[in-house]
Design a protein around this motif. Structure first.
Motif, PDB file in Angstrom:
ATOM      1  N   SER A  54      35.238  26.709  25.497  1.00 33.92           N
ATOM      2  CA  SER A  54      34.772  26.367  26.833  1.00 33.92           C
ATOM      3  C   SER A  54      34.435  27.623  27.633  1.00 33.92           C
ATOM      4  CB  SER A  54      35.851  25.550  27.561  1.00 33.92           C
ATOM      5  OG  SER A  54      37.066  26.272  27.627  1.00 33.92           O
ATOM      6  N   ASP A  55      33.777  27.400  28.769  1.00 32.17           N
ATOM      7  CA  ASP A  55      33.363  28.491  29.626  1.00 32.17           C
ATOM      8  C   ASP A  55      34.506  28.932  30.546  1.00 32.17           C
ATOM      9  OD1 ASP A  55      30.736  28.349  28.597  1.00 32.17           O
ATOM     10  OD2 ASP A  55      30.250  26.721  29.977  1.00 32.17           O
ATOM     11  N   TRP A  56      34.305  30.076  31.176  1.00 35.75           N
ATOM     12  CA  TRP A  56      35.318  30.678  32.040  1.00 35.75           C
ATOM     13  C   TRP A  56      35.022  30.385  33.508  1.00 35.75           C
ATOM     14  CZ3 TRP A  56      39.557  33.612  30.344  1.00 35.75           C
ATOM     15  CH2 TRP A  56      39.579  33.905  28.984  1.00 35.75           C
ATOM     16  N   GLN A  57      36.078  30.182  34.282  1.00 33.77           N
ATOM     17  CA  GLN A  57      35.989  30.225  35.728  1.00 33.77           C
ATOM     18  C   GLN A  57      36.151  31.676  36.167  1.00 33.77           C
ATOM     19  OE1 GLN A  57      38.693  27.716  37.885  1.00 33.77           O
ATOM     20  NE2 GLN A  57      38.112  25.862  36.766  1.00 33.77           N
ATOM     21  N   VAL A  58      35.411  32.072  37.182  1.00 34.82           N
ATOM     22  CA  VAL A  58      35.472  33.455  37.656  1.00 34.82           C
ATOM     23  C   VAL A  58      35.574  33.460  39.177  1.00 34.82           C
ATOM     24  CG1 VAL A  58      34.385  35.733  37.623  1.00 34.82           C
ATOM     25  CG2 VAL A  58      33.988  34.134  35.724  1.00 34.82           C
ATOM     26  N   HIS A  59      36.552  34.180  39.706  1.00 40.61           N
ATOM     27  CA  HIS A  59      36.724  34.329  41.141  1.00 40.61           C
ATOM     28  C   HIS A  59      36.668  35.810  41.523  1.00 40.61           C
ATOM     29  CE1 HIS A  59      38.542  30.278  40.701  1.00 40.61           C
ATOM     30  NE2 HIS A  59      38.084  30.095  41.930  1.00 40.61           N
ATOM     31  N   ALA A  60      36.057  36.087  42.657  1.00 42.13           N
ATOM     32  CA  ALA A  60      36.125  37.406  43.286  1.00 42.13           C
ATOM     33  C   ALA A  60      37.136  37.323  44.420  1.00 42.13           C
ATOM     34  CB  ALA A  60      34.758  37.817  43.823  1.00 42.13           C
ATOM     35  N   VAL A  61      38.077  38.242  44.415  1.00 46.19           N
ATOM     36  CA  VAL A  61      39.151  38.263  45.401  1.00 46.19           C
ATOM     37  C   VAL A  61      38.984  39.526  46.256  1.00 46.19           C
ATOM     38  CG1 VAL A  61      41.652  38.270  45.762  1.00 46.19           C
ATOM     39  CG2 VAL A  61      40.669  37.048  43.788  1.00 46.19           C
TER      40      VAL A  61
END
Length: 266
Positions: A2-9
């Motif tokens: 599956s694909d990745w979730q990506v967050h910028a913090v």
């Protein structure tokens, strides 16, 4: 897989800057030009990969560059505690990207061999080149080597399925970008290979540079690593916070679905 979730913090910002601090060639060099500071989180099921660490309150005091929230505390809205981080990609060893290594004691770090050689080599005898580094941060990285918790990469390398690193150099000798497979295509976390959208899309180099040719070639490489221009995420551009949707709190935006709006000029 599956694909990745990506967050910028976002953990800090600095507004007392001008365009001369961001671009070597710029006609409007006295105009204000703010900078944001980020770390990035990749999640897929129970898998978590942290990209960079930011810097802590001690470093903030020393450099007179206050932070808004401690990077370790900033992950709480995503349900992540510092001890949960076991895989940590360090894009380079500058203070604002590796200044919080000690905050994540369980992490194995992934680093370009060229970056360690640079940060511990003869170039560090020169004040100008040493300025973005802090000795304690480099020593912490060395401790990870001696404890068997450092994986070195030489150019391109795979961290996990759908996550790769790519050495671009330019800003620092072993600077690496991170390519991530998402539902919207291949996302490229440029880190400081492009501090701002304008660096890459207007081909305006950033003033802190080790090898200008590598930096310019890196702009081209970033566009080859991402599925589309809007999937390149610069390392310090405040526009990231307005282009991408907030998630969980006002200092976190979600990147993996693509931007809601996009332009590269402020």
């Amino acid at each position: 897989m599956s694909d990745w979730q990506v967050h910028a913090v976002k953990y800090a910002d600095r507004n007392a800057r001008t365009r001369a601090d961001s671009f070597i060639f710029d006609d409007n060099h006295d105009a204000p030009h703010a900078m944001d500071y980020f770390i990035w989180v990749l999640q897929r099921g129970d898998e978590i990969i942290l990209v960079d660490t930011g810097y802590d309150t001690t470093e903030a005091t020393v450099r007179d560059r206050p932070i808004r929230i401690d990077p370790a505390e900033a992950l709480a809205p995503l349900g992540i505690a510092p001890g949960d981080i076991t895989t940590l990609i360090v894009t380079h060893l500058h203070y604002d990207h590796a200044g919080g290594l000690h905050l994540f004691p369980n992490a194995t770090i992934h680093l370009q061999a060229a970056e360690m050689a640079y940060a511990t080599g003869p170039c560090m005898c020169r004040d100008t080149l040493r300025m973005p580094f802090t000795a304690d941060h480099v020593c912490e990285a060395i401790k990870r080597v001696y404890s068997g918790r450092c994986v070195f990469h030489d150019g391109d390398g795979q961290i996990a399925d759908g996550v790769t690193v790519h050495c671009l150099g330019g800003h620092s000798r072993g600077l690496q970008a991170v390519r991530v497979r998402t539902s919207a295509g291949w996302l490229c976390l440029a880190s400081d290979a492009a501090h701002f959208y304008e660096n890459v899309f207007s081909r305006k180099p950033f003033p802190i540079v080790v090898d200008l040719e590598d930096m310019l070639e890196g702009f081209d490489r970033l566009q080859g690593l991402a599925s589309a221009p809007q999937m390149i995420i610069p390392g310090h551009d405040p526009l990231v916070m307005s282009h991408f949707p907030q998630d969980k709190t006002d200092y976190i935006v979600r990147l993996d679905r693509g931007p809601e709006t996009w332009n590269f000029s402020s």
